[in-house]
Design a protein around this motif. Structure first.
Motif, PDB file in Angstrom:
ATOM      1  N   ARG B 357       0.830  -1.209   0.000  1.00 39.14           N
ATOM      2  CA  ARG B 357       0.000   0.000   0.000  1.00 39.14           C
ATOM      3  C   ARG B 357       0.859   1.251   0.000  1.00 39.14           C
ATOM      4  NH1 ARG B 357      -5.402   1.839   1.678  1.00 39.14           N
ATOM      5  NH2 ARG B 357      -5.207   4.078   2.066  1.00 39.14           N
ATOM      6  N   ILE B 358       0.374   2.270  -0.722  1.00 38.91           N
ATOM      7  CA  ILE B 358       1.082   3.546  -0.792  1.00 38.91           C
ATOM      8  C   ILE B 358       0.135   4.667  -0.376  1.00 38.91           C
ATOM      9  CG2 ILE B 358       2.153   5.187  -2.385  1.00 38.91           C
ATOM     10  CD1 ILE B 358       2.897   2.640  -4.073  1.00 38.91           C
ATOM     11  N   ASP B 359       0.548   5.461   0.603  1.00 39.42           N
ATOM     12  CA  ASP B 359      -0.179   6.675   0.964  1.00 39.42           C
ATOM     13  C   ASP B 359       0.751   7.852   0.811  1.00 39.42           C
ATOM     14  OD1 ASP B 359      -2.815   5.755   2.026  1.00 39.42           O
ATOM     15  OD2 ASP B 359      -1.532   4.667   3.441  1.00 39.42           O
ATOM     16  N   LEU B 360       0.207   8.970   0.358  1.00 41.99           N
ATOM     17  CA  LEU B 360       0.969  10.215   0.308  1.00 41.99           C
ATOM     18  C   LEU B 360       0.344  11.136   1.347  1.00 41.99           C
ATOM     19  CD1 LEU B 360       1.268  10.622  -3.574  1.00 41.99           C
ATOM     20  CD2 LEU B 360       2.974   9.697  -1.995  1.00 41.99           C
ATOM     21  N   ILE B 361       0.805  11.019   2.578  1.00 42.44           N
ATOM     22  CA  ILE B 361       0.195  11.781   3.673  1.00 42.44           C
ATOM     23  C   ILE B 361       0.481  13.263   3.431  1.00 42.44           C
ATOM     24  CG2 ILE B 361       0.228  12.160   6.172  1.00 42.44           C
ATOM     25  CD1 ILE B 361       1.104   9.147   6.393  1.00 42.44           C
ATOM     26  N   GLY B 362      -0.560  14.054   3.429  1.00 41.49           N
ATOM     27  CA  GLY B 362      -0.473  15.435   2.964  1.00 41.49           C
ATOM     28  C   GLY B 362      -1.269  15.596   1.682  1.00 41.49           C
ATOM     29  N   VAL B 363      -1.464  14.487   0.986  1.00 37.38           N
ATOM     30  CA  VAL B 363      -2.347  14.441  -0.184  1.00 37.38           C
ATOM     31  C   VAL B 363      -3.543  13.551   0.163  1.00 37.38           C
ATOM     32  CG1 VAL B 363      -2.570  13.797  -2.607  1.00 37.38           C
ATOM     33  CG2 VAL B 363      -0.393  14.719  -1.747  1.00 37.38           C
ATOM     34  N   SER B 364      -3.223  12.381   0.686  1.00 37.38           N
ATOM     35  CA  SER B 364      -4.258  11.427   1.036  1.00 37.38           C
ATOM     36  C   SER B 364      -3.667  10.430   2.023  1.00 37.38           C
ATOM     37  CB  SER B 364      -4.720  10.713  -0.243  1.00 37.38           C
ATOM     38  OG  SER B 364      -4.962   9.361   0.004  1.00 37.38           O
ATOM     39  N   SER B 365      -4.330  10.232   3.153  1.00 36.23           N
ATOM     40  CA  SER B 365      -3.804   9.292   4.135  1.00 36.23           C
ATOM     41  C   SER B 365      -4.734   8.119   4.397  1.00 36.23           C
ATOM     42  CB  SER B 365      -3.502  10.002   5.462  1.00 36.23           C
ATOM     43  OG  SER B 365      -4.696  10.412   6.076  1.00 36.23           O
ATOM     44  N   VAL B 366      -6.030   8.263   4.133  1.00 34.15           N
ATOM     45  CA  VAL B 366      -6.960   7.180   4.475  1.00 34.15           C
ATOM     46  C   VAL B 366      -8.017   6.909   3.396  1.00 34.15           C
ATOM     47  CG1 VAL B 366      -6.748   7.421   6.981  1.00 34.15           C
ATOM     48  CG2 VAL B 366      -8.443   8.781   5.778  1.00 34.15           C
ATOM     49  N   ILE B 367      -8.231   7.862   2.506  1.00 39.36           N
ATOM     50  CA  ILE B 367      -9.331   7.694   1.549  1.00 39.36           C
ATOM     51  C   ILE B 367      -9.009   6.632   0.505  1.00 39.36           C
ATOM     52  CG2 ILE B 367     -10.511   8.871  -0.368  1.00 39.36           C
ATOM     53  CD1 ILE B 367     -11.547   9.526   2.467  1.00 39.36           C
ATOM     54  N   ALA B 368      -7.744   6.521   0.134  1.00 40.67           N
ATOM     55  CA  ALA B 368      -7.373   5.617  -0.958  1.00 40.67           C
ATOM     56  C   ALA B 368      -7.574   4.163  -0.568  1.00 40.67           C
ATOM     57  CB  ALA B 368      -5.921   5.863  -1.352  1.00 40.67           C
TER      58      ALA B 368
END
Lengths: 135, 456
Positions: B357-368
């Motif tokens: 899994r990849i999250d870009l916290i600051g762009v998206s942390s939980v929605i993806a």
């Protein structure tokens, strides 16, 4: 959209909370005012909610109506990447999902605007790939 | 509502809830002067498996770790004022919890209370192995079983209270049963009085998450304001002889009880509102209504009940492997682009390892989503302070450890300006659920005997 209505984010007409059991999420949508409830029933349909959560690939979206509470309950199957024990998501419960739903667009006739909560001006803050008006 | 009212106060909605919640609730129950019960709900789906692991390392443990902090401030007053305490804080070791409560009473200079221990929920033993294998259809083969517990109903709790228990310690019982049991005992309801049981069940449902019905988990500044979240009052249900209830909270405490808040909690974790299934009853909310009947007072009515099912839900926890997580931050111009590049590098290095899994916290942390559909569809937004998070699960610890190593290596091999790497590796539990015939799961209670079993 006609001249006598405007598009508003759903959170101005309703509020809600997410719950989870396993890989299934439920999200309540509760009208701020009984007068707004028919709008929710007409526009926030199973198919519109399914589109909103398309990136989560729901196996099924069910909507239950609770007219005496002026509320609806959505049940989304298989949207939590396995749920609290299996998901790689930081929010493995999917607790934030109600706010994704509450950003859906809602067409509101002008005569019902007095029942809306909050003020316009803080639209969706994050980009969303499946922004599909539900009307 | 009738004058004969049972008050049930709830001072915890999960293990890890505020431990100073009970005092104002107990003060309010004392001030009411009527029959009262204090409940603590501390057992989420996985909590019991964690407790079972604790008990494996020390047979005295396995009950709620914060038991002392929860009970110490109120135990003396509850006993002095006839406020009975009912809780699932026994977790994987209800008898151990009872022993600790006896010890706590001793430390406080109190005579040891009559403590009932409810048992029957643990179905991990040999006598249930066939039923487990049947229910799980072979899914247990080759897995390390940590716990298997059935959700018991209210009857053993009610019987314990009728027999004079001052404190009832349970392991796995359904959350609303903590409220239904005391109501059955107080009003003398039969176990097939479906409408009353359903109403008390929904009162218990509103209580079981603690402050979530008194303004916690509701606030959204500017839209849904709630005052006093740092000193939230925990809920009290006033239940009448028909099971109808008013939800309220201690006077002067923070938070609020209004119709909107109660509606949110009423539908929390509900699927079909016409069939909310618990061990005690099938509750029907189709015609439920809520009405503000005073300041911080909301009446729930219109709940109906149908006959309970002939099975109980069983949760089985197994060791499932390892969860690896790792993070690195990028800031300034093109930060998001650099974070995305870093993710691509790690993905290439770990090709074939399984879902990453990849999250870009600051762009998206939980929605993806875990599969990355969301992130693929969203172009670089130009964010200038982004924390890349990557996560994977693996049954093999050595494979799971590779994520941390690849993330650390980005310091010298990755995009420019990466910093603040943190990594973690944790063992994980998987949960399986199925329905087991009720007849195979008798529940019972017995009184803890401090002479024979000691105090800890």
């Amino acid at each position: 959209m006609n001249d006598n209505s405007s598009i508003e984010p759903l959170w101005r007409a309703a509020h809600g909370r997410t719950g989870d059991k396993g890989n299934r999420s439920n999200i309540s949508v509760i009208a701020w005012d009984p007068a707004l409830y028919p709008l929710l029933v007409a526009q926030i349909t199973e198919s519109a909610v399914g589109q909103r959560f398309a990136h989560r690939r729901p196996a099924r979206v069910q909507r239950f109506l609770l007219p005496s509470l002026h509320a609806m309950n959505f049940v989304l199957d298989d949207v939590l990447d396995g749920g609290v024990n299996d998901s790689l998501n930081l929010d493995s419960h999917g607790k934030a999902l109600s706010f994704l739903l509450l950003d859906m667009p809602l067409q509101v006739p002008h005569e019902l605007r007095i029942h809306l909560a909050g003020t316009t001006g803080s639209p969706t803050t994050k980009p969303h790939p499946k922004e599909t008006p539900s009307t | 509502m009738s004058k004969d009212v049972l008050r049930v106060g709830c001072a915890a909605g999960f293990s890890g809830d505020r431990t100073d919640a009970a005092r104002p609730v107990v003060d309010a129950l004392i001030a009411s002067g009527g029959p009262s019960v204090l409940i603590f709900e501390t057992l989420a789906e996985r909590t019991l498996a964690l407790a079972q692991i604790a008990r494996r390392t020390d047979p005295q443990l396995g009950y709620e770790p914060l038991l002392d902090e929860m009970l110490r401030p109120v135990l003396a007053d509850c006993l002095a004022h006839g406020i009975r305490i009912v809780s699932n804080f026994g977790a994987a070791n209800p008898r151990g919890a009872a022993r600790r409560i006896a010890g706590l009473a001793h430390e406080l200079g109190l005579s040891v209370p009559r403590i009932a221990v409810v048992s029957g929920d643990d179905v991990s033993g040999a006598s249930h192995r066939d039923a487990l294998n049947d229910g799980l259809q072979g899914a247990l083969a080759g897995r390390d079983l940590v716990s298997a517990n059935a959700y018991l109903g209210a009857e053993a709790i009610a019987n314990a209270l009728i027999a004079g228990a001052q404190i009832v310690v349970c392991g796995r019982v359904s959350d609303p049963s903590l409220t239904v049991g005391p109501a059955m005992a107080h009003f003398g309801w039969a176990a097939d009085d479906w409408d009353r049981l359903a109403r008390a069940t929904m009162a218990g449902h509103l209580l079981e998450c603690g402050a979530q019905v008194t303004g916690g988990y509701y606030a959204d500044p500017g839209l849904k304001d709630v005052a006093g979240l740092a000193r939230l009052g925990y809920p009290i249900a006033e239940i009448d002889l028909n099971g109808q209830c008013v939800i309220t909270k201690p006077a002067g405490s923070g938070g609020r009880v209004d119709e909107h808040i109660v509606k949110e909690q009423l539908l929390y974790e509900v699927h079909d509102p016409a069939a909310y299934v618990t061990p005690d009853v099938v509750a029907d909310l189709s015609e439920a209504q809520v009405r503000q009947v005073g300041s911080d007072r909301v009446l729930l009515r219109g709940v109906r009940g149908h006959a309970r099912t002939d099975s109980l839900k069983v949760n089985v926890c197994c060791a499932s492997g390892w969860l690896a997580e790792a993070e690195i931050s990028y800031a300034g111009a093109r930060a998001e682009g650099r974070a995305r590049l870093a993710a691509d590098i790690v993905r290439e290095r770990l090709a074939g390892i399984g879902p990453l899994r990849i999250d870009l916290i600051g762009v998206s942390s939980v929605i993806a989503d875990d599969a990355g559909h969301w992130l693929e569809a969203v172009p670089d937004s130009g964010a200038t302070d982004v924390r890349l998070r990557m996560a994977l699960r693996h049954t093999d610890r050595a494979q799971a450890e590779r994520l941390a190593r690849e993330m650390v290596a980005l310091y010298t091999c990755g995009p420019a300006g990466g910093g603040g790497v943190r990594t973690s590796l944790r063992p994980t539990l998987g949960t399986l659920s199925f329905l087991m015939p009720r007849a195979l799961i008798p529940s019972r209670f017995d009184f803890f005997d401090p002479q024979r079993e000691g105090a800890a």
